[in-house]
Write a protein that holds these residues in place. Structure first.
Motif, short mmCIF file in Angstrom:
data_model
loop_
_atom_site.label_atom_id
_atom_site.label_comp_id
_atom_site.label_asym_id
_atom_site.label_seq_id
_atom_site.Cartn_x
_atom_site.Cartn_y
_atom_site.Cartn_z
N MET A 59 15.81 -3.96 9.35
CA MET A 59 16.12 -2.52 9.35
C MET A 59 15.03 -1.28 9.58
O MET A 59 13.86 -1.91 8.45
N LEU A 60 14.40 -0.44 10.00
CA LEU A 60 13.42 0.76 10.25
C LEU A 60 13.69 1.75 8.68
O LEU A 60 14.48 2.22 8.97
N GLU A 61 13.10 0.95 7.91
CA GLU A 61 12.96 1.92 5.70
C GLU A 61 13.34 3.27 6.25
O GLU A 61 13.86 4.00 5.82
N GLU A 62 12.07 3.92 7.32
CA GLU A 62 12.21 5.13 8.14
C GLU A 62 13.83 5.78 8.08
O GLU A 62 14.16 7.02 8.29
N LEU A 63 15.01 5.11 9.16
CA LEU A 63 16.19 4.99 9.17
C LEU A 63 16.80 5.60 7.74
O LEU A 63 18.29 5.34 8.19
N LYS A 64 16.03 4.43 6.88
CA LYS A 64 17.67 4.17 5.71
C LYS A 64 18.40 5.13 5.34
O LYS A 64 19.81 5.48 5.93
N ASN B 137 16.51 -6.25 16.93
CA ASN B 137 14.85 -6.42 15.89
C ASN B 137 13.49 -6.16 16.46
O ASN B 137 12.43 -7.00 16.47
N ILE B 138 13.61 -5.65 17.75
CA ILE B 138 12.73 -5.55 18.26
C ILE B 138 11.50 -4.75 17.67
O ILE B 138 10.20 -4.74 17.80
N LEU C 43 15.34 1.27 21.81
CA LEU C 43 15.93 3.08 20.85
C LEU C 43 15.89 2.54 19.25
O LEU C 43 15.47 1.56 18.68
N PRO C 44 14.82 3.39 18.64
CA PRO C 44 14.38 3.77 17.39
C PRO C 44 15.88 3.27 16.34
O PRO C 44 15.66 4.05 15.50
N PHE C 45 16.29 2.25 16.36
CA PHE C 45 17.82 2.80 15.38
C PHE C 45 18.29 1.01 14.28
O PHE C 45 17.45 0.30 15.92
N GLY C 46 18.62 0.75 13.63
CA GLY C 46 19.14 -0.36 13.01
C GLY C 46 17.16 -0.76 12.82
O GLY C 46 16.53 -0.07 12.28
N ASP C 47 16.79 -2.00 13.97
CA ASP C 47 16.12 -2.26 12.87
C ASP C 47 15.29 -2.39 15.47
O ASP C 47 14.04 -2.88 14.70
N GLY C 48 15.18 -1.27 15.48
CA GLY C 48 14.93 -0.91 16.67
C GLY C 48 15.42 -2.40 17.91
O GLY C 48 15.85 -3.08 17.92
N VAL C 49 16.31 -1.26 18.64
CA VAL C 49 17.01 -2.26 19.75
C VAL C 49 16.08 -1.63 21.40
O VAL C 49 16.35 -0.80 21.14
#
Ligand code: SAH
Ligand code: MG
Length: 211
Positions: A1-6, A159-160, A199-205
């Protein structure tokens, strides 16, 4: 997961009302035993994408305990679609088998083994591929599965962006994975046989669609 988007992710997740009891049970299990299943908003997005009328057969690389596989398998069952899924870890493979049995789905084909060897043995074509296993091998999983992908088919790579380590400071031990993922993203942008979006969401898609 991208911390910035928590916070944003939490907001999105709070809006999702899951009704499937088995899915809720697997989510609890994953939390308790630290199984890295897809985050809820990514699961919803997967569900959304595979509902497309052109998606019938799916290949999943990285079953874990069957969470994402059951979610997608259920959507394509109505269309007579099959889901092939590969898992290297024996214990997780067995847990997935139990969960798939509980789900009642008959359209999931589970393969126990290393996807590095197993993908190229499959004699099927797919409309959708979900890559969610060892990040150091993503390029190989991609190259093996793109051969089995139908025209207009999609490869979904989870998770990319690896916890944001691709663009910020990271623990030294991840140097090789970070380098490989960065190169992989460049490579995907340059491929001529399809188009790619990051796509910068989740852990990167990452989403690739074959021409
Ligand atoms: N898609 C699952 C989560 C997968 S977690 C879900 O969202 O529900 C990643 C899984 O990939 C782990 O269970 C790990 O054991 C498996 N894995 C890692 N490398 C693999 C490989 N080379 N071949 C097959 N499975 C692999
Ligand atoms: Mg994942």
């Amino acid at each position: 997961m991208l911390e910035e988007l928590k916070e944003a992710n939490q907001y999105v997740i709070n809006k999702i009302k899951e009704k499937d009891l088995l899915i809720l049970e697997i989510e609890e299990y994953a939390k308790e035993y630290n199984v890295p299943i897809v985050t809820k908003e990514v699961a919803e997005y997967l569900r959304f994408l595979v509902r497309d009328k052109n998606v019938k057969n799916i290949l999943e690389v990285g079953t874990a305990i069957g969470y994402s596989g059951i979610i997608m398998g259920k959507e394509i069952e109505k269309k007579d679609g099959k889901l092939y899924t590969i898992e290297i870890d024996e214990e997780r493979y067995n847990t997935a088998q139990e969960n798939i049995k509980k789900s009642g789905l008959k359209n999931i084909i589970s393969i126990k083994g290393d996807a590095i060897e197993e993908i190229s043995k499959i004699n099927e074509y797919f409309d959708f591929v979900f890559i969610d296993a060892s990040k150091g091998h993503y390029k190989q999983f991609f190259e093996d599965s793109v051969k089995l992908l139908n025209k207009d088919g999609i490869i979904f790579i989870d998770n990319i962006m690896f916890r944001g380590y691709l663009y910020k400071e990271y623990p030294k031990r991840f140097k090789t994975i970070v380098k490989r993922l960065n190169e992989f993203i460049e490579y995907l942008h340059e491929r001529k046989d399809g188009e790619f979006v990051l796509l910068p969401f989740g852990d990167g898609v990452g989403l690739f669609r074959k021409k």
